[in-house]
Design a protein around this motif. Structure first.
Motif, short mmCIF file in Angstrom:
data_model
loop_
_atom_site.label_atom_id
_atom_site.label_comp_id
_atom_site.label_asym_id
_atom_site.label_seq_id
_atom_site.Cartn_x
_atom_site.Cartn_y
_atom_site.Cartn_z
N HIS A 99 20.09 64.54 23.60
CA HIS A 99 19.71 63.69 22.46
C HIS A 99 20.09 62.22 22.63
CE1 HIS A 99 18.36 67.15 20.26
NE2 HIS A 99 19.53 67.73 20.34
N MET A 107 16.62 60.12 22.56
CA MET A 107 16.04 59.90 21.23
C MET A 107 15.02 58.76 21.21
SD MET A 107 15.99 61.34 18.30
CE MET A 107 17.44 62.33 17.93
N ARG A 108 15.31 57.69 21.91
CA ARG A 108 14.37 56.56 21.93
C ARG A 108 13.04 56.99 22.54
NH1 ARG A 108 14.06 50.85 22.10
NH2 ARG A 108 16.29 50.48 21.98
N ILE A 140 21.51 60.72 34.46
CA ILE A 140 20.67 61.04 33.31
C ILE A 140 19.86 59.83 32.86
CG2 ILE A 140 20.67 61.94 30.94
CD1 ILE A 140 21.82 63.89 33.07
N PRO A 141 18.51 59.93 32.90
CA PRO A 141 17.70 58.82 32.40
C PRO A 141 18.01 58.54 30.93
CG PRO A 141 16.35 60.44 33.57
CD PRO A 141 17.70 61.04 33.40
N GLY A 142 18.16 57.28 30.60
CA GLY A 142 18.38 56.91 29.21
C GLY A 142 19.83 56.59 28.87
N LEU A 143 20.73 56.82 29.81
CA LEU A 143 22.14 56.51 29.54
C LEU A 143 22.55 55.25 30.28
CD1 LEU A 143 23.92 59.98 29.81
CD2 LEU A 143 23.17 58.79 27.74
N LYS A 144 23.53 54.56 29.71
CA LYS A 144 24.19 53.47 30.43
C LYS A 144 25.65 53.87 30.54
CE LYS A 144 21.18 49.83 28.66
NZ LYS A 144 21.08 48.54 27.95
N ASP A 174 21.03 50.17 22.92
CA ASP A 174 20.97 51.52 23.47
C ASP A 174 22.37 52.12 23.62
OD1 ASP A 174 18.14 52.04 23.88
OD2 ASP A 174 18.21 50.30 25.21
N PRO A 220 22.59 51.11 34.13
CA PRO A 220 21.80 50.85 35.32
C PRO A 220 22.56 49.92 36.28
CG PRO A 220 20.89 49.67 33.42
CD PRO A 220 22.06 50.46 32.93
N HIS A 264 23.16 65.93 13.85
CA HIS A 264 22.52 64.66 13.52
C HIS A 264 22.37 64.55 12.01
CE1 HIS A 264 20.38 65.53 17.59
NE2 HIS A 264 21.67 65.39 17.73
N TYR A 294 10.13 53.65 27.19
CA TYR A 294 10.95 53.93 26.00
C TYR A 294 12.32 54.51 26.30
CZ TYR A 294 6.70 52.76 23.62
OH TYR A 294 5.62 52.08 23.16
N HIS A 295 12.79 54.33 27.53
CA HIS A 295 14.14 54.84 27.81
C HIS A 295 15.22 53.84 27.42
CE1 HIS A 295 11.95 57.97 29.85
NE2 HIS A 295 13.05 58.66 29.80
N TYR A 296 14.89 52.59 27.51
CA TYR A 296 15.83 51.53 27.11
C TYR A 296 15.00 50.45 26.44
CZ TYR A 296 18.56 53.72 30.89
OH TYR A 296 19.20 54.62 31.70
N GLU A 297 15.67 49.63 25.65
CA GLU A 297 14.93 48.53 25.03
C GLU A 297 14.35 47.62 26.11
OE1 GLU A 297 15.79 46.56 21.10
OE2 GLU A 297 16.41 44.99 22.50
N PRO A 319 15.17 48.75 32.98
CA PRO A 319 16.00 48.29 34.11
C PRO A 319 15.13 48.11 35.37
CG PRO A 319 16.85 50.34 33.16
CD PRO A 319 15.49 50.11 32.58
N GLN A 340 15.31 49.17 38.34
CA GLN A 340 15.03 50.40 39.09
C GLN A 340 13.78 51.09 38.55
OE1 GLN A 340 17.89 49.26 38.07
NE2 GLN A 340 19.65 50.39 38.84
#
Lengths: 326, 360
Positions: free
Chosen positions: A98, A102-103, A141-145, A167, A242, B141, B336-339, B342, B344
C-alpha cells in the motif's frame, strides 16, 4: 543561529521545526510520546505539541504504518517510528502493498506524504533483530524512497525534506553513530534534497560509495591509504532509492575504479546495483574489477561476534589497496 | 429485540424485515420517503444487473476475472446509504452496492475489472478508496482516516468493509484495537457471506459469530441479518451517529450469503451443496424487499420490468463505451509512482518507447 548537535538531537530538532511550521505533521509509534522514544529522538515533542499530535500507540507495527496511510490520505503528514528497523517486518505488507502503491493504484488521486523512521544498523551490542541493515529489501520496491543520513547536518536537512516530500519516505537512522560526534547545525529548518549523493572527499584513484555509519569507517580507511599515496574519492550516497547514479558514474569516469562499502549482506545488496550501473554506464573507463566490501551473507551476530561482521577501517583500507593495485 | 439491548453474545440477528417482506419491528423501520425506498430498490437491481452482465461478458471472453456480489446487495446498499456525503468508504473488493450508493460511476467500476488502473481514479468529491486486494489490510487505512478526522476535529465518519475470512488476519485485530483505543469514528462491516473462497466460517473462527469479537476490543458489536436492507441501514446509521458523536467505533456483522462464485475463476459446486444455495435463494435480499414495495403499492411488475430494461441498456452501453478502447497508455505505467519521475524510471520509459518506435 546554530547549535552543536549529534545525529539524534538533529533528528529531534528537525521534528520540532516541522511540527512548528506545519500543523498537519503528527508523530506516533511505540514509546515515542511520554518517553520520547527508546533513543530519545522524539523527546519533548509531546510536551510541546500535545498528545493529539504526538502519541504512544499500541504495540503493532503493521497498524502504525497502516493507520499512517489512512492519515496521509485524510490530509495529515504522519511521521511514524519503528522502534528498530529489525521490527519493521510485521508492517512489510502495508509498506509494499500500500505505501508504495497507493499513488499509482489511484492514478494520483491518493498520495502518501508520510515518513517511516527507524534506527538502523549494527554495532551497539544489542539483542537479536536490533542490528540489521536491510535497506535493499525496500530499495527494490517501486514507489518507495529510502534515505540513510550519516551526519547531524544531513540528518536534519534530509528528514525535513522527507517530511515535506509528497511521497512516502523510509528514513533509516544509523544508530551506531547517533551520538558518535557533533556538528554545527542551523537552528532553523532547512532541506537537503533527496536523491542527491554527496562527494565528501575528492580524489583521483578510486571511487568509494558508502552510506550511513560506514561513512566514518571509510573516512578512517581513507586516511590510512592516503599515507601510502592513494587518493580516494568518497561518495556518501545518502538516498538509497531513488539513487543518484550520476554521482558515482561520473566519479568512476575520473578514477577508473569503484569500491562499494556497506554493512548489509553482500548478495543482491545495494552494492550489486551500484556496480551494475557502473558496468552499464562506465564500462570502458574501468581499470579494475568493481568491488564490494560488505557484511557477510549471514545473520547479524550477537554482540560477542559483531566486531567480525561490520567491515573495519583496516579491512576497508586493505580492500582499497587491493583494488588500486589490481 | 431492538438495537439498544442488542448483545452479540445472544447470537440473535437484528432484523426488521423478514424473508417474506413482513415488517417485524414497526418502531425500528427507517423513515424513508417513497423516492428513497425506490432508490434503494433501483440500486440493488442496478448492482445485480451489473454483476449478471459482467458474468456474461466474462463468459464471452469480453471481460476479465470478476467478483460478483449477488445475494449481498442489501448488506452493501443498506450500510452505505447510512453514510453522509463527506464520510469515507474503505472497501475490500466485493462492495459494488456500496460503491453505487457512494456515487462511483459504473464506468470506473467496469474499467477496473476490465484491467485499467484508471478505474480506481475516484472522481473528486467521492471519498472512497480503491479496491484493496490484500485481505483485511484496508481496515488499518480506515482506522487511520478516522483517527485523522479526530485529530483535525472533523466530524466525518469512515465505513470499512471486510469479509468473514478477513477477520482471521492480524490486520483485522490491529485495526479494531487501534480504533477502540483511539476512539476513532470508524464502522467495520463484516460481510459474512459464509465462505472465504472455499473455506467455511467454522474454519475461520471458533466464536459463535463475528460480531461478538467487538466485546474484547471494547466496542459495540451488532449481528445483523445482512439480507435485510432496513436492518443494515438502521444498524449502520446507529453506529455512524454514535461515532460522529465521539463515542468511537462499532463492529457490524452482516450475516449474508454469496449466491455466486468467489470470482469467475472459482467453481462453488466443489465446496457447497445446491440445496444450501437453494435455501439461501429463498432469503434473497432483493426478493423480500420487492415484496415489501409491492405490498406498499410502490412497485408493480410493469415498473419493475421497465426499470430493469432501462438499467440493462445503461449497463450495456457503459460496457461498450470501454470495451476495446481501454488499453493502458505506456506513460501511465511509469507516471504515477512518484510525483516526480526519477531518472532511472525516465530512462526505462524512454528506452522502451524508442524500441517501440523502431529506434536503436
Amino acid at each position: 543561529m546554530a547549535n552543536t548537535l549529534n545525529i539524534v538531537q538533529a533528528i529531534n530538532q528537525a521534528l520540532m521545526n516541522e511540527m512548528e511550521l506545519d500543523n498537519t505533521v503528527v508523530v506516533y509509534g511505540e514509546d515515542v510520546g511520554v518517553e520520547g522514544g527508546v533513543f530519545r529522538a522524539t523527546v519533548e515533542l509531546q510536551k510541546k505539541f500535545g498528545n493529539t499530535r504526538v502519541f504512544d500507540s499500541p504495540l503493532a507495527e503493521s497498524a502504525i504504518v497502516g493507520t499512517a496511510i489512512g492519515m496521509a490520505i485524510n490530509g495529515l503528514k504522519p511521521v511514524v517510528e519503528m522502534q528498530f528497523s529489525g521490527f519493521v517486518y510485521p508492517a512489510f505488507n502495508q509498506i509494499i502493498s500500500h505505501v508504495a502503491r497507493m499513488r499509482n493504484r489511484s492514478r494520483g488521486r491518493y498520495t502518501l506524504p508520510m515518513v517511516i523512521r527507524a534506527p538502523y544498523g549494527g554495532g551497539i551490542r544489542a539483542l537479536e533483530h536490533h542490528s540489521e541493515s536491510m535497506e535493499a529489501l525496500f530499495a527494490h520496491i517501486p514507489g518507495l524512497k529510502i534515505v540513510i543520513p550519516s551526519t547531524p547536518y544531513d540528518a536534519k536537512g534530509l528528514l525535513i525534506a522527507a517530511i515535506r516530500d509528497p511521497d512516502p519516505v523510509l528514513f533509516w537512522e544509523p544508530k551506531r553513530i547517533y551520538r558518535a560526534f557533533k556538528q554545527e547545525v542551523p537552528e532553523e529548518a532547512y532541506e537537503i534534497p533527496l536523491g542527491k549523493a554527496k562527494i565528501i572527499d575528492e580524489g583521483t584513484d578510486i571511487t568509494i560509495v558508502t552510506w550511513g555509519a560506514m561513512v566514518r569507517d571509510v573516512q578512517k580507511a581513507a586516511e590510512m591509504v592516503k599515507a601510502k599515496g592513494i587518493k580516494p574519492e568518497i561518495i556518501d550516497l545518502r538516498t538509497i532509492a531513488p539513487m543518484d547514479r550520476d554521482s558515482f558514474v561520473e566519479s568512476v569516469k575520473k578514477t577508473g575504479r569503484i569500491l562499494v562499502v556497506h554493512e548489509a549482506p553482500k548478495t543482491l545488496g545495494v552494492g550489486a546495483e551500484i556496480i551494475s550501473i557502473v558496468n552499464e554506464k562506465a564500462f570502458l573507463y574501468l581499470e579494475a574489477p568493481p568491488t564490494r566490501l560488505t557484511g557477510f551473507d549471514t545473520t547479524f551476530p550477537l554482540p560477542r561476534g559483531e566486531q567480525h561482521y561490520i567491515p573495519s577501517p583496516e579491512r576497508i583500507a586493505k580492500t582499497i589497496e587491493d583494488v588500486v593495485n589490481y | 429485540m431492538g438495537l439498544k439491548n442488542h448483545n452479540p453474545l445472544d447470537n440473535i440477528q437484528y432484523r426488521i424485515l423478514d424473508k417474506n417482506g413482513i415488517v417485524l419491528k414497526e418502531e425500528d423501520l427507517p423513515k424513508f420517503t417513497d423516492d428513497e425506498l425506490m432508490y434503494l430498490y433501483r440500486t440493488m437491481i442496478f448492482s445485480r444487473i451489473i454483476d449478471e452482465k459482467a458474468l456474461s461478458y466474462q463468459r464471452q471472453g469480453r471481460m476479465l476475472t470478476y467478483a460478483p456480489n449477488i445475494g449481498q446487495e442489501a448488506a452493501q446498499v443498506g450500510s452505505a446509504y447510512a453514510m453522509e456525503k463527506n464520510d469515507w468508504l474503505v472497501p475490500a473488493f466485493r462492495e459494488l452496492g456500496s460503491w453505487l450508493v457512494k456515487g462511483v460511476p459504473l464506468r470506473n467500476i467496469y474499467l477496473y475489472w476490465y484491467g485499467n488502473e484508471w478505474g480506481s481514479y475516484m472522481p473528486e468529491g467521492i471519498r472512497l478508496l480503491p479496491v484493496s486486494v490484500p485481505i483485511a489490510s484496508q481496515l488499518q487505512h480506515a482506522t487511520g482516516i478516522a483517527m485523522a478526522s479526530n485529530i483535525k476535529g472533523e466530524k466525518d465518519v469512515t465505513v470499512a468493509y471486510v469479509g468473514d475470512g478477513g477477520t482471521s488476519e492480524g490486520d483485522f485485530h490491529e485495526a479494531l484495537n487501534f480504533a477502540a483505543v483511539f476512539k476513532a469514528p470508524v464502522i467495520f462491516v463484516i460481510q459474512n457471506n459464509q465462505y472465504a473462497i472455499s473455506t467455511k466460517g467454522s474454519l475461520q473462527t471458533a466464536s459463535k459469530n463475528y460480531a461478538l469479537k467487538a466485546i474484547a476490543y471494547g466496542m459495540p458489536g451488532i449481528l445483523v441479518d445482512g439480507n435485510d436492507i432496513f436492518a443494515m441501514y438502521k444498524a449502520t446509521k446507529t453506529a455512524i451517529d454514535r461515532a460522529r458523536n465521539g463515542e468511537g467505533p462499532t463492529l457490524i456483522e452482516a450475516y449474508t450469503y454469496r449466491l455466486g462464485a468467489h470470482t469467475t475463476s472459482d467453481d462453488p459446486t466443489k465446496y457447497r451443496d445446491d440445496s444450501e444455495v437453494e435455501e439461501w435463494k429463498d432469503k434473497d435480499p432483493i426478493l423480500r424487499y420487492r415484496i415489501y414495495l409491492m405490498n406498499k403499492g410502490l412497485l408493480t411488475d410493469e415498473i419493475d420490468e421497465s426499470m430493469k430494461k432501462e438499467l440493462e441498456e445503461e449497463v450495456a452501453s457503459i460496457f461498450e463505451s470501454i470495451e476495446n478502447k481501454s488499453d493502458t497508455e505506456i506513460e501511465d505505467i511509469f507516471k504515477y509512482h512518484y510525483e516526480v519521475m526519477p531518472p532511472q524510471l525516465e530512462e526505462q520509459l524512454n528506452e522502451y518507447k524508442s524500441f517501440l518506435e523502431g529506434g536503436k
